[in-house]
Design an enzyme around this catalytic site. Structure first.
Site, PDB file in Angstrom:
ATOM      1  N   ASP A  40      76.803  55.286  81.913  1.00 55.97           N
ATOM      2  CA  ASP A  40      76.168  54.836  80.635  1.00 55.97           C
ATOM      3  C   ASP A  40      74.443  54.749  81.152  1.00 55.97           C
ATOM      4  O   ASP A  40      74.365  54.082  82.231  1.00 55.97           O
ATOM      5  CB  ASP A  40      76.684  53.419  80.224  1.00 55.97           C
ATOM      6  N   ILE A  41      73.563  55.079  80.221  1.00 50.99           N
ATOM      7  CA  ILE A  41      72.133  54.781  80.817  1.00 50.99           C
ATOM      8  C   ILE A  41      71.673  53.411  80.704  1.00 50.99           C
ATOM      9  O   ILE A  41      70.662  53.226  81.121  1.00 50.99           O
ATOM     10  CB  ILE A  41      71.457  55.878  79.743  1.00 50.99           C
ATOM     11  N   ASN A  98      84.089  52.316  70.235  1.00 55.18           N
ATOM     12  CA  ASN A  98      83.712  51.823  68.836  1.00 55.18           C
ATOM     13  C   ASN A  98      83.867  53.075  67.884  1.00 55.18           C
ATOM     14  O   ASN A  98      83.516  54.299  68.417  1.00 55.18           O
ATOM     15  CB  ASN A  98      82.042  51.546  68.960  1.00 55.18           C
ATOM     16  N   GLU A 106      76.791  53.978  67.979  1.00 54.59           N
ATOM     17  CA  GLU A 106      75.584  54.610  67.884  1.00 54.59           C
ATOM     18  C   GLU A 106      75.557  56.181  67.969  1.00 54.59           C
ATOM     19  O   GLU A 106      74.711  56.547  67.466  1.00 54.59           O
ATOM     20  CB  GLU A 106      74.690  53.835  68.764  1.00 54.59           C
ATOM     21  N   HIS A 111      83.272  58.499  72.334  1.00 60.50           N
ATOM     22  CA  HIS A 111      83.085  58.160  73.799  1.00 60.50           C
ATOM     23  C   HIS A 111      83.874  56.976  73.976  1.00 60.50           C
ATOM     24  O   HIS A 111      84.036  55.832  73.192  1.00 60.50           O
ATOM     25  CB  HIS A 111      81.837  58.048  74.157  1.00 60.50           C
ATOM     26  N   HIS A 113      84.125  53.864  76.613  1.00 63.87           N
ATOM     27  CA  HIS A 113      83.495  52.894  77.625  1.00 63.87           C
ATOM     28  C   HIS A 113      84.767  52.724  78.599  1.00 63.87           C
ATOM     29  O   HIS A 113      85.596  51.970  78.119  1.00 63.87           O
ATOM     30  CB  HIS A 113      82.817  51.789  77.088  1.00 63.87           C
TER      31      HIS A 113
HETATM   32  P1  5GP Z   1      78.291  53.147  71.233  1.00 64.85           P
HETATM   33  O1  5GP Z   1      77.513  51.875  70.674  1.00 64.85           O
HETATM   34  O2  5GP Z   1      78.027  54.331  70.406  1.00 64.85           O
HETATM   35  O3  5GP Z   1      79.784  52.572  71.477  1.00 64.85           O
HETATM   36  O4  5GP Z   1      77.835  53.262  72.670  1.00 64.85           O
HETATM   37  C1  5GP Z   1      76.600  54.164  72.846  1.00 64.85           C
HETATM   38  C2  5GP Z   1      76.549  54.204  74.464  1.00 64.85           C
HETATM   39  O5  5GP Z   1      75.690  55.547  74.859  1.00 64.85           O
HETATM   40  C3  5GP Z   1      75.509  52.899  74.851  1.00 64.85           C
HETATM   41  O6  5GP Z   1      76.174  52.140  75.689  1.00 64.85           O
HETATM   42  C4  5GP Z   1      74.032  53.571  75.286  1.00 64.85           C
HETATM   43  O7  5GP Z   1      73.523  52.951  76.409  1.00 64.85           O
HETATM   44  C5  5GP Z   1      74.661  55.094  75.849  1.00 64.85           C
HETATM   45  N1  5GP Z   1      73.769  56.005  75.593  1.00 64.85           N
HETATM   46  C6  5GP Z   1      72.931  56.210  74.717  1.00 64.85           C
HETATM   47  N2  5GP Z   1      71.955  57.254  75.179  1.00 64.85           N
HETATM   48  C7  5GP Z   1      72.380  57.600  76.212  1.00 64.85           C
HETATM   49  C8  5GP Z   1      71.890  58.666  77.103  1.00 64.85           C
HETATM   50  O8  5GP Z   1      70.824  59.599  76.813  1.00 64.85           O
HETATM   51  N3  5GP Z   1      72.544  59.002  78.270  1.00 64.85           N
HETATM   52  C9  5GP Z   1      73.608  58.171  78.708  1.00 64.85           C
HETATM   53  N4  5GP Z   1      74.333  58.441  80.030  1.00 64.85           N
HETATM   54  N5  5GP Z   1      74.051  57.186  77.890  1.00 64.85           N
HETATM   55  C10 5GP Z   1      73.388  56.932  76.781  1.00 64.85           C
END
Ligand code: 5GP
Length: 126
Positions: A40-41, A98, A106, A111, A113
């Site tokens: 994760d970034i 999520n 988001e 995905h 985690h």
């Molecule tokens: P969500 O809120 O959709 O469950 O999690 C999205 C995740 O994607 C977040 O933890 C966010 O830090 C990660 N993320 C967003 N953009 C990028 C990216 O460009 N590269 C990577 N490796 N992770 C990302």
């Protein structure tokens, strides 16, 4: 970022689709026929990995409904494999996916985690 509506159709301009196409970089930890795993970034734990299916699925809901048996088996096995390869079974880890607005999903590509590397505390903020 705004949370996404998980009932919308798949949009292949999302960030993880672009990572899958090689248009954006990632710190890869695992890849196989059905899955890709990368860091994760913006890590929320000492180790924070995202595992995604290669197919076009918005969320767990979409994948569990439309994914083929081979895709689902491959993906579930990949999540377990990543954790084993990283030595996480004995210390333990947490999985989280999520789905949609209330969860604050988001990125509209499924995905999972994987969090590890510390005591992770209660499952939800209290
Ligand atoms: P969500 O809120 O959709 O469950 O999690 C999205 C995740 O994607 C977040 O933890 C966010 O830090 C990660 N993320 C967003 N953009 C990028 C990216 O460009 N590269 C990577 N490796 N992770 C990302």
């Amino acid at each position: 970022m705004m949370p996404i509506d998980a009932t919308l159709p798949y949009d292949d301009s999302n960030i993880f689709a672009r990572i899958l196409r090689g248009e954006l970089p990632c710190k890869k930890v695992h890849e196989d026929a059905f899955s890709l795993a990368f860091h994760d970034i913006n890590p929320q734990a000492p180790l924070h990995i995202l595992v995604i299916p290669k197919g076009p699925y918005v969320s767990w809901d979409d994948f569990s409904e439309r994914g083929s048996d081979a895709e689902i088996a491959g993906f579930v096995r990949a999540v377990g494999q990543v954790a084993r390869d990283l030595g996480l079974v004995a210390p333990g880890y947490r999985l989280l996916a999520n789905v949609g607005l209330d969860s604050h999903q988001e990125i509209p590509h499924l995905h999972v985690h994987l969090f590890a590397g510390q005591k992770l505390g209660p499952m939800l903020a209290r």
